[in-house]
Enzyme design. Structure first.
Site, PDB file in Angstrom:
ATOM      1  N   ASN A   1       0.768  -1.270  -0.048  1.00 56.26           N
ATOM      2  CA  ASN A   1      -0.019   0.108  -0.159  1.00 56.26           C
ATOM      3  C   ASN A   1       0.879   1.249   0.021  1.00 56.26           C
ATOM      4  O   ASN A   1       1.840   1.318   0.602  1.00 56.26           O
ATOM      5  CB  ASN A   1      -0.745   0.102   1.231  1.00 56.26           C
ATOM      6  CG  ASN A   1      -1.896  -1.333   1.259  1.00 56.26           C
ATOM      7  OD1 ASN A   1      -2.001  -1.859   0.121  1.00 56.26           O
ATOM      8  ND2 ASN A   1      -2.420  -1.494   2.584  1.00 56.26           N
TER       9      ASN A   1
ATOM     10  N   HIS B   1       5.666  -0.782  -2.568  1.00 60.88           N
ATOM     11  CA  HIS B   1       5.540  -0.255  -3.746  1.00 60.88           C
ATOM     12  C   HIS B   1       5.697   1.436  -3.727  1.00 60.88           C
ATOM     13  O   HIS B   1       4.911   1.871  -4.414  1.00 60.88           O
ATOM     14  CB  HIS B   1       4.089  -0.525  -4.314  1.00 60.88           C
ATOM     15  CG  HIS B   1       3.929  -1.907  -4.635  1.00 60.88           C
ATOM     16  ND1 HIS B   1       2.573  -2.686  -4.609  1.00 60.88           N
ATOM     17  CD2 HIS B   1       4.769  -2.721  -5.093  1.00 60.88           C
ATOM     18  CE1 HIS B   1       2.893  -4.234  -4.877  1.00 60.88           C
ATOM     19  NE2 HIS B   1       3.986  -4.138  -5.199  1.00 60.88           N
TER      20      HIS B   1
ATOM     21  N   CYS C   1       7.430  20.845 -11.134  1.00 60.22           N
ATOM     22  CA  CYS C   1       8.480  21.315 -10.405  1.00 60.22           C
ATOM     23  C   CYS C   1       9.037  22.635 -10.612  1.00 60.22           C
ATOM     24  O   CYS C   1       8.786  23.024 -11.876  1.00 60.22           O
ATOM     25  CB  CYS C   1       9.678  19.963 -10.586  1.00 60.22           C
ATOM     26  SG  CYS C   1      11.026  20.436  -9.787  1.00 60.22           S
TER      27      CYS C   1
ATOM     28  N   GLY D   1      -5.252  -9.068   3.575  1.00 60.78           N
ATOM     29  CA  GLY D   1      -5.495  -8.392   2.469  1.00 60.78           C
ATOM     30  C   GLY D   1      -4.979  -8.137   1.262  1.00 60.78           C
ATOM     31  O   GLY D   1      -4.998  -6.891   0.541  1.00 60.78           O
TER      32      GLY D   1
ATOM     33  N   PRO E   1     -11.320 -11.895   3.501  1.00 62.48           N
ATOM     34  CA  PRO E   1     -12.646 -12.543   3.366  1.00 62.48           C
ATOM     35  C   PRO E   1     -12.709 -13.760   2.216  1.00 62.48           C
ATOM     36  O   PRO E   1     -13.811 -14.320   2.232  1.00 62.48           O
ATOM     37  CB  PRO E   1     -13.352 -11.454   3.192  1.00 62.48           C
ATOM     38  CG  PRO E   1     -12.552 -10.019   3.266  1.00 62.48           C
ATOM     39  CD  PRO E   1     -11.194 -10.645   3.184  1.00 62.48           C
TER      40      PRO E   1
END
Ligand code: APR
Length: 258
Positions: free
Chosen positions: A103, A120, A149, A188, A215
């Site tokens: 994440n 990541h 920038c 997850g 799940p």
């Protein structure tokens, strides 16, 4: 499910080398959509059109408008949930060594986790494509898309797009941690994106107990993981932490040194 949670609590209470690998599923209960499955981002957007480095180089304006601006809104509003808090507590108690997360939301750190490998990358920082200068995302002027920038270069999030390599230091440290862990919690993730999806196999091959919390079954279930605790991570961690706490030695000096 209760038996599997008890079994996991007992395994955690006997180790100080546990590691967690997390994915988008742990942040769903914080209001951040997953990538796959019901309500997943990739149901609406083609990842090769909005999350591949070639797509960004080809049309950064499109990627910013279709994906990145919306992602910032989710991330700004999100708060850690019981899943994130549970992992931070397991680290404070000395059972969990580190979190390897896919994440980019920074919620593990916001929950108090200290040792987090952002496999990541992160959305907390933007990096200039030209001068490589970095800036904290909240300071980026999004009134102009794509944001630029001061050198004139285009900002891109400091995360790993499809088509890019995982930072070697993250790969190396993750491999070190999981080849030395007794317990790997896989929380997850659909375990479909490599090389992150290889981490459970590496842990299994080096003798760890591999526990999935999800799940839904994944490609790991019944093949690589020892078992799946079928449930949402918030509720599962609430129950797990209650049971681990009961197993904690009252005198922590009895715990195995790190
Ligand atoms: N608690 C735990 N897991 C859940 C929950 C929940 N409440 N709800 C759903 N899940 C599970 C789903 O069953 C699924 O297996 O979370 C998983 C989410 O899978 P993905 O959306 O594929 O996310 P992830 O595995 O992290 O994706 C890997 O793909 O798109 C890229 O770079 C992106 O890091 C990401 C990578």
């Amino acid at each position: 499910m209760q038996t599997l949670i008890q079994r996991t609590a007992e395994a955690l209470a006997q180790t100080n080398t546990a590691v967690a690998l997390t994915g988008a599923g742990i942040s769903i209960e914080s209001g951040i959509p997953p990538f796959r499955g019901p309500g997943g981002l990739w149901e609406k957007l083609d990842p090769m059109e909005v999350a591949h480095i070639d797509a960004f180089r080809r049309n950064p304006e499109k990627v910013w408008n279709l994906l990145l601006k919306g992602m910032q809104d989710f991330l700004d509003a999100a708060q850690p949930n019981a899943g994130h808090a549970g992992l931070a507590q397991l680290e404070r108690w000395g059972f969990l060594r580190a979190v390897i997360t896919q994440n980019i939301d920074g919620l593990h750190q916001a929950a108090g986790s200290r040792d987090v490998i952002e496999f990541h990358g992160t959305f907390a920082w933007q990096r200039c494509q030209d001068c490589e200068g970095r800036i904290e995302t909240p300071r980026v002027d999004l009134s102009r898309i794509p944001p630029r920038c001061s050198c004139g270069g285009i900002y891109r999030p400091d995360c790993v797009f499809f088509g890019e390599m995982i930072p070697p230091e993250h790969l190396e440290r993750s491999q070190q941690l999981v080849t030395r862990c007794d317990v790997l919690l896989v929380v997850g993730t659909s375990a479909t994106v490599h090389p992150a999806a290889m981490i459970p196999l590496l842990a299994k091959e080096t003798g760890a107990l591999v526990v999935e919390i999800n799940p839904e079954p994944t490609p790991l279930t019944g093949r690589v993981s020892d078992y799946l605790i079928e449930g949402g991570s918030g509720a599962v961690f609430d129950e797990l932490l209650t049971r681990v706490e009961k197993l904690r030695p009252s005198d922590t000096s009895l715990m195995a040194p790190r």
